[in-house]
Design a protein around this motif. Structure first.
Motif, PDB file in Angstrom:
ATOM      1  N   LEU A 186      45.359  44.498  58.466  1.00  0.00           N
ATOM      2  CA  LEU A 186      45.707  44.533  57.043  1.00  0.00           C
ATOM      3  C   LEU A 186      44.520  44.912  56.168  1.00  0.00           C
ATOM      4  O   LEU A 186      44.683  45.121  54.962  1.00  0.00           O
ATOM      5  N   ALA A 187      43.329  44.998  56.763  1.00  0.00           N
ATOM      6  CA  ALA A 187      42.120  45.228  55.973  1.00  0.00           C
ATOM      7  C   ALA A 187      42.139  46.586  55.267  1.00  0.00           C
ATOM      8  O   ALA A 187      41.823  46.677  54.073  1.00  0.00           O
ATOM      9  N   VAL A 188      42.501  47.645  55.979  1.00  0.00           N
ATOM     10  CA  VAL A 188      42.495  48.978  55.372  1.00  0.00           C
ATOM     11  C   VAL A 188      43.566  49.112  54.288  1.00  0.00           C
ATOM     12  O   VAL A 188      43.269  49.586  53.183  1.00  0.00           O
ATOM     13  N   PRO A 189      44.821  48.697  54.538  1.00  0.00           N
ATOM     14  CA  PRO A 189      45.805  48.744  53.444  1.00  0.00           C
ATOM     15  C   PRO A 189      45.362  47.936  52.228  1.00  0.00           C
ATOM     16  O   PRO A 189      45.586  48.345  51.084  1.00  0.00           O
ATOM     17  N   PHE A 190      44.724  46.797  52.455  1.00  0.00           N
ATOM     18  CA  PHE A 190      44.238  45.977  51.342  1.00  0.00           C
ATOM     19  C   PHE A 190      43.132  46.707  50.585  1.00  0.00           C
ATOM     20  O   PHE A 190      43.152  46.781  49.350  1.00  0.00           O
TER      21      PHE A 190
ATOM     22  N   VAL B  75      37.592  33.178  50.856  1.00  0.00           N
ATOM     23  CA  VAL B  75      38.602  33.216  49.794  1.00  0.00           C
ATOM     24  C   VAL B  75      38.026  33.836  48.526  1.00  0.00           C
ATOM     25  O   VAL B  75      38.674  34.660  47.858  1.00  0.00           O
ATOM     26  N   ILE B  76      36.794  33.466  48.183  1.00  0.00           N
ATOM     27  CA  ILE B  76      36.152  34.028  46.985  1.00  0.00           C
ATOM     28  C   ILE B  76      35.954  35.535  47.143  1.00  0.00           C
ATOM     29  O   ILE B  76      36.213  36.315  46.217  1.00  0.00           O
ATOM     30  N   LEU B  77      35.522  35.941  48.338  1.00  0.00           N
ATOM     31  CA  LEU B  77      35.317  37.368  48.607  1.00  0.00           C
ATOM     32  C   LEU B  77      36.635  38.136  48.483  1.00  0.00           C
ATOM     33  O   LEU B  77      36.690  39.191  47.835  1.00  0.00           O
ATOM     34  N   ALA B  78      37.686  37.600  49.104  1.00  0.00           N
ATOM     35  CA  ALA B  78      38.998  38.264  49.016  1.00  0.00           C
ATOM     36  C   ALA B  78      39.485  38.312  47.573  1.00  0.00           C
ATOM     37  O   ALA B  78      40.075  39.314  47.139  1.00  0.00           O
TER      38      ALA B  78
ATOM     39  N   CYS C 116      37.625  38.440  44.817  1.00  0.00           N
ATOM     40  CA  CYS C 116      36.863  39.476  44.092  1.00  0.00           C
ATOM     41  C   CYS C 116      37.398  40.863  44.410  1.00  0.00           C
ATOM     42  O   CYS C 116      37.561  41.709  43.506  1.00  0.00           O
ATOM     43  N   LEU C 117      37.685  41.122  45.687  1.00  0.00           N
ATOM     44  CA  LEU C 117      38.188  42.436  46.068  1.00  0.00           C
ATOM     45  C   LEU C 117      39.609  42.664  45.531  1.00  0.00           C
ATOM     46  O   LEU C 117      39.965  43.789  45.154  1.00  0.00           O
ATOM     47  N   PHE C 118      40.410  41.604  45.509  1.00  0.00           N
ATOM     48  CA  PHE C 118      41.763  41.738  44.947  1.00  0.00           C
ATOM     49  C   PHE C 118      41.688  42.138  43.478  1.00  0.00           C
ATOM     50  O   PHE C 118      42.420  43.025  43.011  1.00  0.00           O
ATOM     51  N   LEU C 119      40.791  41.499  42.729  1.00  0.00           N
ATOM     52  CA  LEU C 119      40.621  41.841  41.320  1.00  0.00           C
ATOM     53  C   LEU C 119      40.101  43.272  41.157  1.00  0.00           C
ATOM     54  O   LEU C 119      40.451  43.958  40.196  1.00  0.00           O
ATOM     55  N   ALA C 120      39.271  43.702  42.095  1.00  0.00           N
ATOM     56  CA  ALA C 120      38.710  45.062  42.006  1.00  0.00           C
ATOM     57  C   ALA C 120      39.766  46.123  42.273  1.00  0.00           C
ATOM     58  O   ALA C 120      39.790  47.174  41.618  1.00  0.00           O
ATOM     59  N   PHE C 121      40.673  45.869  43.253  1.00  0.00           N
ATOM     60  CA  PHE C 121      41.624  46.894  43.667  1.00  0.00           C
ATOM     61  C   PHE C 121      42.957  46.826  42.944  1.00  0.00           C
ATOM     62  O   PHE C 121      43.658  47.837  42.818  1.00  0.00           O
ATOM     63  N   TYR C 122      43.332  45.640  42.455  1.00  0.00           N
ATOM     64  CA  TYR C 122      44.693  45.496  41.947  1.00  0.00           C
ATOM     65  C   TYR C 122      44.784  45.159  40.461  1.00  0.00           C
ATOM     66  O   TYR C 122      45.876  44.976  39.922  1.00  0.00           O
ATOM     67  N   LEU C 123      43.638  45.038  39.775  1.00  0.00           N
ATOM     68  CA  LEU C 123      43.668  44.780  38.337  1.00  0.00           C
ATOM     69  C   LEU C 123      42.912  45.857  37.590  1.00  0.00           C
ATOM     70  O   LEU C 123      41.996  46.476  38.104  1.00  0.00           O
TER      71      LEU C 123
END
Length: 397
Positions: free
Chosen positions: A132-136, A385-388, A390-397
């Motif tokens: 799931l890493a690449v799709p994420f 969890v913190i790392l994920a 941060c990346l979620f905010l970078a890619f999806y917001l």
């Protein structure tokens, strides 16, 4: 005077100072000369001392070899092994009582079913979440089509990995039966006959390749490479130093590639370098823990690990950690440019702390399976969890 000196030597009664020096100087030149030229011990005494010297030298060489991480003899796969502590505790997996409990179901249908489920090792499937890493990272994980292909990649990798466990344990069945805890594995314990293990292996590996081919030819290519490399590992490459490190690390990289291949996604090369060297960092840490344990206890280790010294493995995981951090920083700056978000840069902080934290476990020699290390270290889980986040905010917001 010359005749008098010769007479004193022939009597075999050297003066007290010479005798003291001969007995207390541990290899001094003068002492050796006195022992050789003056005392002239009888043949039986000389043979005894010679045997003692040889035994002492052999013991010293053994200790020095262990200190360098070269555990065990060079005769086949024979190695130093600590005498197991006998225990009657049925909860102790190395005890005869626990082994008797496991083997009691051998030859029964219930035992076969239980053995098959256990041999699949579902706990190890957590590694396959890496698909799931690449799709994420591509910002497509919420796309239903991409998510479906990622799930398929997870399934086929779980099937292939379980198939490899079957063939590996079938090949090592005799060696496992001599091990205090591995003898409880389903195949070694007799719950699964070896022929059935090979049949299940073929079904799992063949099924994973067939599903991959139907889903995507790119996914099929990745799975084919994974199966071939892992079979090579089982049939002998696991005994080759350095090669075994690279093969185990490649398994994590191929999982990441499979996630992108299944959904036909393209990701930056920095991401794959992070996964590759991050995997090498964890694998070298695991090997370091095994070698360190063997050097301290004399525990049995396989042939390839005899070639590694703790200092060499420290060198490998230190370099891998440095390259992982560097590549992650470069990827984070690329995220800032592509996504116009600072969260990628902020994610560098938990990433570096997580690697340093994991390195503490490695340095202690307790870094076993990566998933076990993470699940047992709550700080690492929080950092993840913190790392994920941060990346979620970078890619999806």
């Amino acid at each position: 005077m010359a005749d008098k000196n010769e007479t004193e030597v022939d009597t075999g009664k050297p003066d007290a100072s010479a005798e003291a020096e001969a007995e207390g100087s541990n290899g001094a030149a003068v002492g050796d000369a006195v022992l050789t030229d003056t005392e002239k011990p009888d043949t039986e005494k000389s043979d005894d001392e010679s045997g003692a010297d040889k035994a002492a030298k052999a013991k010293l060489a053994e200790v020095e070899a262990d200190a360098e991480g070269t555990i065990g003899a060079e005769f086949g796969d024979e190695v130093l092994e600590v005498a197991p502590v006998k225990s009657d505790d049925i909860k102790d997996k190395s005890s005869d009582a626990y082994h008797a409990k496991v083997t009691a179901k051998a030859g029964t249908t219930a035992g076969l079913v239980t053995g098959l489920i256990k041999e699949l090792r579902p706990k190890q499937w957590v590694k396959n979440v890496l698909v799931l890493a690449v799709p994420f990272a591509a910002g497509e994980i919420l796309n239903p089509g991409v998510l479906w292909h990622s799930v398929v990649a997870f399934i086929v990798f779980s099937m292939a990995a379980s198939g490899i466990y079957f063939v590996n344990d079938a090949i090592d069945v005799e060696a496992d039966r001599q091990h205090p805890t591995k003898r409880n594995r389903p195949i070694a314990a007799g719950l699964i006959p070896v022929p059935i293990a090979y049949v299940v292996c073929v079904l799992l590996l063949g099924g994973s390749l067939l599903i991959s081919a139907v889903t995507s030819m790119q996914l099929f290519a990745v799975m084919a490479v994974y199966v071939v490399v892992q079979l090579g590992y089982c049939f002998g490459l696991k005994h080759q130093p350095v090669i075994d490190l690279c093969i185990v690390a490649s398994g994590f990289l191929l999982r990441a590639i499979a996630g992108g291949a299944a959904a036909n996604l393209v990701i930056t090369q920095w991401f794959y370098l992070i996964v590759a060297f991050g995997s090498l960092f964890m694998v070298a840490g695991k090997r370091y823990a095994e070698v360190k344990l063997a050097s301290e206890t004399g525990a049995k280790i396989r042939k390839s690990l005899k070639a590694y010294s703790p200092s060499y493995l420290r060198f490998v995981w230190a370099i891998a950690a440095a390259i992982t951090i560097m590549c992650y920083a470069l990827w984070a700056y690329a995220i800032q440019e592509d996504e116009a978000s600072r969260w990628g840069l902020i994610s560098i902080i938990p990433m570096v702390i997580a690697i340093l934290r994991y390195a503490v476990d490695i340095d202690k020699g307790v870094a076993g399976e990566p998933e076990e290390v993470v699940l047992k270290d709550k700080v690492l889980m929080v950092l993840g969890v913190i790392l994920a986040g941060c990346l979620f905010l970078a890619f999806y917001l």
